[in-house]
Design a protein around this motif. Structure first.
Motif, mmCIF file in Angstrom:
data_model
loop_
_atom_site.group_PDB
_atom_site.id
_atom_site.type_symbol
_atom_site.label_atom_id
_atom_site.label_comp_id
_atom_site.label_asym_id
_atom_site.label_seq_id
_atom_site.Cartn_x
_atom_site.Cartn_y
_atom_site.Cartn_z
ATOM 1 N N HIS A 1 0.841 -1.199 0.000
ATOM 2 C CA HIS A 1 0.000 0.000 0.000
ATOM 3 C C HIS A 1 0.881 1.256 0.000
ATOM 4 O O HIS A 1 0.557 2.274 -0.623
ATOM 5 C CB HIS A 1 -0.886 -0.049 1.250
ATOM 6 N N ASN B 1 3.691 1.826 -1.528
ATOM 7 C CA ASN B 1 4.276 2.180 -2.820
ATOM 8 C C ASN B 1 3.235 2.464 -3.897
ATOM 9 O O ASN B 1 3.584 2.919 -4.985
ATOM 10 C CB ASN B 1 5.232 1.071 -3.270
ATOM 11 N N ARG B 2 1.963 2.197 -3.604
ATOM 12 C CA ARG B 2 0.881 2.494 -4.563
ATOM 13 C C ARG B 2 0.076 3.712 -4.128
ATOM 14 O O ARG B 2 -0.417 4.453 -4.968
ATOM 15 C CB ARG B 2 -0.077 1.291 -4.675
ATOM 16 N N VAL B 3 -0.095 3.902 -2.821
ATOM 17 C CA VAL B 3 -1.028 4.909 -2.321
ATOM 18 C C VAL B 3 -0.401 5.833 -1.275
ATOM 19 O O VAL B 3 -0.313 7.049 -1.446
ATOM 20 C CB VAL B 3 -2.275 4.240 -1.691
ATOM 21 N N TRP C 1 2.654 8.947 -1.013
ATOM 22 C CA TRP C 1 2.383 10.321 -1.452
ATOM 23 C C TRP C 1 1.506 11.060 -0.452
ATOM 24 O O TRP C 1 1.665 12.252 -0.249
ATOM 25 C CB TRP C 1 1.755 10.292 -2.857
ATOM 26 N N ARG C 2 0.570 10.337 0.156
ATOM 27 C CA ARG C 2 -0.299 10.966 1.147
ATOM 28 C C ARG C 2 0.540 11.467 2.329
ATOM 29 O O ARG C 2 0.391 12.595 2.785
ATOM 30 C CB ARG C 2 -1.347 9.950 1.611
ATOM 31 N N VAL D 1 1.792 15.677 3.165
ATOM 32 C CA VAL D 1 1.528 16.316 4.459
ATOM 33 C C VAL D 1 2.834 16.809 5.082
ATOM 34 O O VAL D 1 2.901 17.914 5.639
ATOM 35 C CB VAL D 1 0.792 15.313 5.385
ATOM 36 N N TYR E 1 2.423 2.990 5.033
ATOM 37 C CA TYR E 1 1.274 2.092 4.990
ATOM 38 C C TYR E 1 0.538 2.050 6.320
ATOM 39 O O TYR E 1 -0.581 1.523 6.396
ATOM 40 C CB TYR E 1 1.670 0.677 4.535
ATOM 41 N N GLY F 1 -0.189 6.602 6.798
ATOM 42 C CA GLY F 1 -0.873 7.141 5.624
ATOM 43 C C GLY F 1 -2.232 6.516 5.367
ATOM 44 O O GLY F 1 -2.820 6.741 4.309
ATOM 45 N N GLN F 2 -2.741 5.725 6.314
ATOM 46 C CA GLN F 2 -4.103 5.205 6.158
ATOM 47 C C GLN F 2 -5.091 6.352 6.386
ATOM 48 O O GLN F 2 -4.811 7.279 7.155
ATOM 49 C CB GLN F 2 -4.372 4.069 7.164
ATOM 50 N N PRO F 3 -6.250 6.276 5.740
ATOM 51 C CA PRO F 3 -7.139 7.450 5.767
ATOM 52 C C PRO F 3 -7.646 7.834 7.151
ATOM 53 O O PRO F 3 -7.974 8.991 7.379
ATOM 54 C CB PRO F 3 -8.300 7.037 4.846
ATOM 55 N N ARG G 1 -5.796 7.752 9.836
ATOM 56 C CA ARG G 1 -4.686 8.192 10.686
ATOM 57 C C ARG G 1 -4.049 9.494 10.233
ATOM 58 O O ARG G 1 -3.431 10.196 11.030
ATOM 59 C CB ARG G 1 -3.612 7.103 10.721
ATOM 60 N N ILE G 2 -4.137 9.808 8.925
ATOM 61 C CA ILE G 2 -3.326 10.901 8.408
ATOM 62 C C ILE G 2 -3.808 12.261 8.921
ATOM 63 O O ILE G 2 -2.996 13.165 9.164
ATOM 64 C CB ILE G 2 -3.267 10.836 6.860
ATOM 65 N N GLY G 3 -5.104 12.402 9.159
ATOM 66 C CA GLY G 3 -5.630 13.674 9.664
ATOM 67 C C GLY G 3 -5.090 14.019 11.051
ATOM 68 O O GLY G 3 -4.517 15.101 11.259
ATOM 69 N N GLU H 1 -1.478 14.931 10.817
ATOM 70 C CA GLU H 1 -1.207 16.283 10.300
ATOM 71 C C GLU H 1 -1.306 17.312 11.429
ATOM 72 O O GLU H 1 -0.549 18.289 11.443
ATOM 73 C CB GLU H 1 -2.170 16.637 9.154
ATOM 74 N N TYR I 1 2.384 -2.950 -11.401
ATOM 75 C CA TYR I 1 2.559 -1.851 -10.447
ATOM 76 C C TYR I 1 1.837 -0.619 -10.963
ATOM 77 O O TYR I 1 1.878 -0.332 -12.157
ATOM 78 C CB TYR I 1 4.058 -1.567 -10.285
ATOM 79 N N SER I 2 1.192 0.089 -10.059
ATOM 80 C CA SER I 2 0.460 1.283 -10.464
ATOM 81 C C SER I 2 0.309 2.206 -9.260
ATOM 82 O O SER I 2 0.012 1.748 -8.158
ATOM 83 C CB SER I 2 -0.917 0.869 -10.992
ATOM 84 N N VAL I 3 0.502 3.491 -9.471
ATOM 85 C CA VAL I 3 0.367 4.471 -8.397
ATOM 86 C C VAL I 3 -1.014 5.111 -8.479
ATOM 87 O O VAL I 3 -1.398 5.623 -9.533
ATOM 88 C CB VAL I 3 1.473 5.546 -8.520
ATOM 89 N N MET I 4 -1.752 5.079 -7.382
ATOM 90 C CA MET I 4 -3.145 5.538 -7.403
ATOM 91 C C MET I 4 -3.275 6.956 -7.928
ATOM 92 O O MET I 4 -4.145 7.241 -8.746
ATOM 93 C CB MET I 4 -3.763 5.426 -6.002
ATOM 94 N N VAL J 1 -5.019 -5.837 0.032
ATOM 95 C CA VAL J 1 -5.255 -4.558 0.713
ATOM 96 C C VAL J 1 -4.205 -3.507 0.345
ATOM 97 O O VAL J 1 -3.928 -2.590 1.110
ATOM 98 C CB VAL J 1 -5.300 -4.755 2.247
ATOM 99 N N ASN J 2 -3.613 -3.658 -0.856
ATOM 100 C CA ASN J 2 -2.510 -2.765 -1.239
ATOM 101 C C ASN J 2 -2.975 -1.507 -1.960
ATOM 102 O O ASN J 2 -2.139 -0.753 -2.436
ATOM 103 C CB ASN J 2 -1.516 -3.515 -2.132
ATOM 104 N N ASP J 3 -4.257 -1.278 -2.058
ATOM 105 C CA ASP J 3 -4.733 -0.117 -2.808
ATOM 106 C C ASP J 3 -5.991 0.403 -2.134
ATOM 107 O O ASP J 3 -6.489 -0.210 -1.182
ATOM 108 C CB ASP J 3 -5.028 -0.523 -4.267
ATOM 109 N N GLU J 4 -6.491 1.546 -2.628
ATOM 110 C CA GLU J 4 -7.745 2.068 -2.086
ATOM 111 C C GLU J 4 -8.810 2.206 -3.158
ATOM 112 O O GLU J 4 -9.881 2.751 -2.899
ATOM 113 C CB GLU J 4 -7.492 3.401 -1.373
ATOM 114 N N ALA K 1 -11.629 9.092 8.643
ATOM 115 C CA ALA K 1 -11.236 8.545 7.338
ATOM 116 C C ALA K 1 -12.123 9.125 6.242
ATOM 117 O O ALA K 1 -11.640 9.558 5.193
ATOM 118 C CB ALA K 1 -11.333 7.022 7.359
ATOM 119 N N TRP L 1 -11.209 12.764 5.462
ATOM 120 C CA TRP L 1 -9.961 12.887 4.702
ATOM 121 C C TRP L 1 -10.193 12.486 3.238
ATOM 122 O O TRP L 1 -9.763 13.182 2.309
ATOM 123 C CB TRP L 1 -8.861 12.021 5.321
#
Lengths: 294, 304
Positions: free
Chosen positions: A69, A71-73, A76-77, A81, A250, A253-255, A257-259, A262, B24-27, B197-200, B241, B244
């Motif tokens: 998670h 390296n995909r999501v 960057w989140r 921040v 991972y 940066g879960q939705p 936790r990030i708020g 910040e 591989y792909s970045v959201m 669970v590697n993506d959203e 969540a 955000w």
């Protein structure tokens, strides 16, 4: 270290009480650095006889994909921040990320982040390595990060915190000048090695997001409160302390936790006692002050 | 002491992943998704409806929530049954009150034993997805592949027969798969799974199967049972969540809030008020789209 002896002989005892306070650059009291772990976990790694990589037969879908998670999501989140509030990263890097996902490494480099080695993969452990094998992963780390980022690594956090008795001597011999593997102090301290000039950089397991969420089972808001208490205490004590916030995107940066996280960065950035910086800069500043004294 | 030389060889150290199951792909680099009616966040609730035999199997591993004491473990057998008889009906009523449609990951044994539950799920407009045979039906690489194939096809056949509609989705117990699972699911006619669970957002495996990530951290099991936080804290975390993701969606396109629920955990009397209030709070949020997995799948596919 003194292999096999009761006292590993890593450093001299030096009580906290009575130390000479000193200021960080800009007349700041506490150096704050964030250490994002940018990692790659193999889906089907070879077995190390001293430690299993995954709890389940491969593929360990939750264990591995949770970490993917990052390296995909969530890299960057988390990074956005941090940049928004003026915090650079000092990266604990799985070196092979330079090959697998060079975009993540490039993003961190472009943000002005520093890199140190966290081993080749977080699924390959140092336990059981002979000296030649250990030299190979140190040389691989130096070469690969230089090629990928132009930076020369200065620090080491052992892959998944797995050591051998010779690790600290070897990294010092190769010119690395700080280790993040020793947790005996809230200030940098000299480490005894056969050669070189190594200091311990205060990292933290206690306020590491992994410990916060999975050892102490904190909610996101409880973890944020913990970081603020840690900061407030270190900023209030005699000047010259270090606070490290070790992160895994991972997790932080879960939705959910990030708020709250910040809010922590906003709090520290608004406080004029903090020197918000990178681990290498802390090492330089500490040496400049403590070399003069000596 | 030294390690075998192969331990320092890295044959899969290359651009992209060390496997070829999916690219591989970045959201944030993908084309933004647009949910129906301009909604920002697809709130996807998945309820796991499970039947635990009082004779647990450890092969290939024992399912989370399974029997723990020496035989006969009345306390866990009946506590899990409580979830199906009582907790799940509390949830159905709460969903009806808030006009929420959900996905129900259902053991085939539930359909065989309690066909009334299947009718009540379908009559309310919820989706049924396959969730193995019963809670002894765990999957891992240590399970012979022909046994795994049989487990998957039997689960789907039983559910299809009793529900009268073929499940489009699959959820493995504990999200645990073997390297063969995604292909076996594809062969069995499944369109999406929710184990990785590697993506959203939904993404496509190389074999064409879609994975809709069902975040394991945003589950009542993880937050309430594993991390031992209160139902109030759980609800707060879901709203944090949501808020955000709603903000992120305004700049980057549709987002998903997956909520994995367990009737014997969230459906207890002292937790239900907090959960019903959470449903009301989510319903009142700007941009919220309560969606079933099949709704998300259809919307995602229409934009591919």
């Amino acid at each position: 270290m003194n292999e096999g002896e009761k006292d590993p002989g890593l450093y001299d005892f030096a009580p906290y009480r009575g130390r000479t306070p000193f200021s960080w650059p800009g007349d700041k009291k506490v150096a704050v650095w964030i250490s994002p772990n940018l990692e790659f976990y193999e889906i089907d790694p070879p077995a190390n006889p001293h430690r299993k990589s995954w709890a389940k037969p491969h593929p360990d879908v939750v264990g591995q994909s949770h970490r993917d998670h990052a390296n995909r999501v969530s890299h960057w989140r988390m990074a956005e921040v941090m940049s928004k509030h003026g915090f650079p990263g000092s990266v604990s890097l799985s070196i092979a990320l330079c090959q697998h996902h060079p975009n993540v490494v490039a993003d961190a480099n472009e943000r002005g982040w520093e890199f140190f080695s966290h081993g080749i993969y977080n699924t390959r452990y140092s336990y059981g390595m002979d000296e030649a094998q250990e030299r190979a992963i140190i040389e691989d780390s130096i070469r690969t990060v230089r090629e990928a980022t132009g930076q020369t690594i200065r620090g080491w956090l052992a892959p998944a915190l797995t050591h051998t008795p010779r690790t600290l001597d070897l990294i010092a011999e190769y010119g690395l000048d700080y280790t993040c593997d020793l947790y005996h102090d809230d200030q940098p301290q000299r480490v005894k090695t056969k050669s070189g000039d190594l200091i311990s950089m205060p990292y933290s397991l206690e306020v590491n997001d992994h410990y916060g969420f999975f050892v102490y089972n904190m909610s996101p808001r409880e973890y944020a409160d913990t970081l603020i208490r840690q900061y407030e205490r270190l900023a209030a004590e005699p000047s010259g302390t270090v606070m490290c916030i070790p992160l895994h995107s991972y997790l932080i940066g879960q939705p959910h936790r990030i708020g709250p996280f910040e809010d922590v960065l906003r709090h520290i950035a608004a406080d004029d006692r903090a020197w918000i910086t990178r681990s290498g800069d802390i090492a330089d500043a500490w040496r400049a002050i403590h070399t003069k004294e000596a | 002491m030294s390690l075998d030389p192969s331990y320092l060889e890295y044959p899969n150290r290359r651009l992209g992943y060390d496997h070829d199951m999916f690219p591989y792909s970045v959201m944030e680099e993908r084309k933004p998704l647009a949910w129906p009616d301009g909604k920002t966040v697809a709130t996807w609730m998945v309820v796991s409806l499970e039947w635990f035999p009082i004779t647990p199997s450890d092969k290939p591993f024992k399912a989370p929530g399974h029997m723990q004491t020496a035989y006969p473990d009345y306390r866990h057998y009946t506590s899990r049954e409580y979830g199906t008889r009582v907790g799940f009906y509390r949830l159905l009523d709460a969903f009806a009150k808030a006009d929420v449609k959900v996905s129900v990951a259902t053991n085939a044994a539930i359909a065989q034993r309690y066909p009334q539950v299947i009718r009540d799920i379908l009559d309310a407009g919820h989706e049924i997805i396959a969730h193995s045979t019963d809670m002894n039906g765990t999957i891992a690489s240590s399970l012979p592949v022909e046994e795994e194939r049989k487990l998957i096809t039997e689960s789907i056949a039983i559910l299809s027969d009793i529900a009268g509609v073929k499940p489009r989705g699959w959820h493995s117990i504990a999200r645990s798969q073997s390297f063969a699972t995604m292909d076996l699911l594809k062969d069995a006619g499944i369109e999406y799974c929710c184990d990785w669970v590697n993506d959203e957002l939904p993404y496509v495996f190389n074999n064409g199967l879609v994975n809709i990530p069902l975040n394991h951290e945003l589950s009542d099991r993880q937050i309430i049972t594993v991390q031992q936080q209160s139902a109030d804290s759980y609800a707060q975390q879901m709203l944090d969540a949501y808020d955000w993701l709603h903000t992120e969606a305004q700049a980057h396109g549709g987002r998903m809030l997956p909520m994995h629920l367990t009737p014997y955990i969230i459906g207890l009397p002292y937790r239900m008020d907090a959960f019903e209030q959470l449903l009301a709070d989510l319903k009142a949020r700007d941009g919220n789209w309560f969606a079933r997995g099949c709704d998300i799948l259809d919307s995602f596919r229409s934009q591919m």
